[in-house]
Design an enzyme around this catalytic site. Structure first.
Site, PDB file in Angstrom:
ATOM      1  N   HIS A 153     -58.745  45.866 -85.657  1.00  0.00           N
ATOM      2  CA  HIS A 153     -57.667  45.184 -85.004  1.00  0.00           C
ATOM      3  C   HIS A 153     -56.774  44.404 -85.886  1.00  0.00           C
ATOM      4  O   HIS A 153     -57.233  43.767 -86.826  1.00  0.00           O
ATOM      5  CB  HIS A 153     -58.400  44.150 -84.092  1.00  0.00           C
TER       6      HIS A 153
ATOM      7  N   ASN B 192     -66.850  44.005 -82.604  1.00  0.00           N
ATOM      8  CA  ASN B 192     -66.821  43.348 -83.825  1.00  0.00           C
ATOM      9  C   ASN B 192     -65.306  42.813 -83.930  1.00  0.00           C
ATOM     10  O   ASN B 192     -64.293  43.736 -83.771  1.00  0.00           O
ATOM     11  CB  ASN B 192     -66.962  44.592 -84.776  1.00  0.00           C
TER      12      ASN B 192
ATOM     13  N   MET C 193     -63.526  42.495 -86.536  1.00  0.00           N
ATOM     14  CA  MET C 193     -62.989  43.341 -87.648  1.00  0.00           C
ATOM     15  C   MET C 193     -62.491  44.737 -87.168  1.00  0.00           C
ATOM     16  O   MET C 193     -61.543  45.628 -87.798  1.00  0.00           O
ATOM     17  CB  MET C 193     -63.692  43.398 -88.734  1.00  0.00           C
ATOM     18  N   GLU C 194     -63.054  45.102 -86.170  1.00  0.00           N
ATOM     19  CA  GLU C 194     -62.768  46.641 -85.785  1.00  0.00           C
ATOM     20  C   GLU C 194     -62.072  46.591 -84.240  1.00  0.00           C
ATOM     21  O   GLU C 194     -60.779  46.488 -84.340  1.00  0.00           O
ATOM     22  CB  GLU C 194     -64.367  47.081 -85.373  1.00  0.00           C
ATOM     23  N   MET C 195     -62.762  46.804 -83.183  1.00  0.00           N
ATOM     24  CA  MET C 195     -61.775  46.838 -81.966  1.00  0.00           C
ATOM     25  C   MET C 195     -61.527  45.628 -81.411  1.00  0.00           C
ATOM     26  O   MET C 195     -60.981  45.458 -80.419  1.00  0.00           O
ATOM     27  CB  MET C 195     -62.811  47.927 -80.795  1.00  0.00           C
TER      28      MET C 195
END
Lengths: 331, 331
Positions: free
Chosen positions: B80, B120, B122-124
């Protein structure tokens, strides 16, 4: 042989008898004939290949997602380094039927369009040369391109042509409204038909007509009222420099409009009802009643056609000669 | 009926005679039996649905791209807001055969894993509650979930379970090496077989063994030599706090390794030959000759199996009740 012909004739005759095509300002869409399957398959791979971007992360399908009506369902797209795109990503579905590509029509055809995002620093952030370098390093791609195009050397022309040829197959026939247009009275409900009659009588078909129900003219956004937006896009004026072309945009297709939210060049409206209301006020000078909006919206949802259906393509792997993607600035 | 049985027996007998399975530290992989097709189809849609992310742009398939060996072919993933992920995205292919999920094994199974990236930051970048809110707003999803799970209300459990059930189908049988394992002498070349013999004799099979040729133990990265990296991941020690677990990671599968570059938990090595060289030095204390590396690499490329093949899923559209994605910080 004679018997078969007679049979075929009698089938087509009885189908015609059952369902007489109607004389309407909108025409049904037909499946795209595929003349070169190998070219289409190559184009499909390239359409899904994020290695055409600097990051190795963004493919054509990222913003023209074929699981989601050929769009990204975002107001404006996410580009390289998460840059906020300047304009709503139009659906790739039925885009071959548009008179030109991009909202301002700056690309004459799909091949020209396909080259744009690859080298746009706000989108895929790459260059044509670098994209060609990646593809030319992958033997399976080189072999396909040589076989399909009879060329010795890969260039951006083959890459974008193959993508365009794939995109030409992305038509969506057999929407319920198409079935109705072909004479099947039961394909849409009485309520939806009322919506279509309203759609015509209030004047929507002045711009949204033809096979793609739009896509065949440029019109000013905001004829009766100004369109209020923070989006800086000026439309055709950005190309022509003519004041008369300010906020003139290609009329978008209404096919699959149920799937291609949010609406307008700035993607500011998520609800189809709101988009209908805004269009009627700004373009037709007309304040629609709630039940009129409901009917037109119901009609618009009959324009969702059969979505392109195909196997997820497998991409040939990179190898030791393939340039490495650069998703993040080097430290 | 009797005749059929006899025929079936004689076919399986002659196949066995032709191809006796070999007794090796690596076992062939078999296609995954699908017991609930509706659940798998639901999971496939969810796997491809970027609405499980805050931005509406990142799906499971973004970083476990099934066109590219179930990986993103990047050193570490783009999350993201274009955040640089902390660790290489492991392939989802054959991941059901691993003893645990993630490099440090912190998820016991695929369902637990599937919930991780969604929430997360840092991710989705989403939350489970918000993801459930999106899915529960879409009637087609609600209907599928009710029908498959016999529940009244959508929760994250059904979403992650369906994704996991889809992922269990993502096995890659019939690699050339599997055919050789099953007795087909001609499935690999003499050179590739020499590579396999070396792979065993130098000791690679100590960790890369079993059906998934890895994935069944945790091992320290850097036994004979320290692994030099800027990546801060500490492996299992991050969970256990034990010094002995520092740089202990799940041994990755070598199936489809030709497709899952770049290599190691930091994705620092793009060339398979380099990865083989590093592994031999660091894990086995052995400097391989160039021709040995060539042979082992050739063997590793026989581990590419049949990739999962299916229709690109169509996602049910959002509607007026569906929460809107938030790709960019609000201005």
């Amino acid at each position: 042989m004679k018997k078969l012909t007679v049979l075929a004739l009698s089938i087509s005759f009885s189908a015609a008898a059952m369902a007489a095509p109607r004389n309407e300002p909108i025409q049904p869409i037909e499946p795209a004939p595929v003349t070169d399957q190998a070219k289409v398959e190559l184009g499909k791979q390239l359409f899904f290949d994020p290695r055409l971007s600097k990051s190795g992360f963004i493919s054509c399908n990222s913003c023209h997602n074929l699981s989601m009506g050929g769009s990204d369902n975002l107001p404006t797209s996410i580009g390289h380094n998460w840059q906020e795109g300047p304009i709503n990503s139009p659906t790739v579905l039925n885009s071959s039927l548009n008179l030109a590509q991009f909202w301002d029509g700056r690309a004459g055809d799909l091949q020209e369009q396909a080259g744009g995002p690859i080298e746009n620093p706000m989108e895929m952030g790459f260059t044509h040369d670098l994209a060609v370098g990646v593809i030319a390093s992958i033997p399976q791609y080189v072999e396909s391109i040589k076989s399909v195009y009879k060329v010795d050397k890969v260039s951006i022309n083959e890459i974008t042509d193959a993508i365009a040829e794939f995109e030409k197959t992305l038509v969506t026939p057999n929407a319920r409204f198409d079935k109705w247009l072909k004479g099947d009275d039961k394909a849409i409900t009485a309520y939806e038909l009322e919506g279509y009659e309203l759609f015509k009588s209030v004047g929507c078909t002045a711009c949204h007509n033809g096979v793609n129900i739009g896509g065949n003219s440029f019109q000013k956004m905001g004829l009766y009222e100004e369109y209020v937006t923070n989006n800086p896009a000026e439309g055709v004026a950005g190309l022509s420099g003519e004041d008369a072309d300010r906020f003139k945009f290609k009329v978008p297709t209404l096919r699959n409009v149920e799937l291609t939210y949010p609406y307008f060049h700035d993607g500011a409206y998520w609800k189809l009802e709101e988009a209908v209301d805004v269009m009627a006020r700004l373009q037709l000078g007309r304040k629609l009643e709630k039940d009129e909006i409901g009917k037109i919206t119901a009609f618009l949802k009959t324009l969702t056609g059969e979505q392109p259906s195909f196997q997820l393509p497998m991409l040939p792997p990179s190898n030791n000669n393939t340039p490495i993607p650069v998703p993040f600035a080097k430290k």
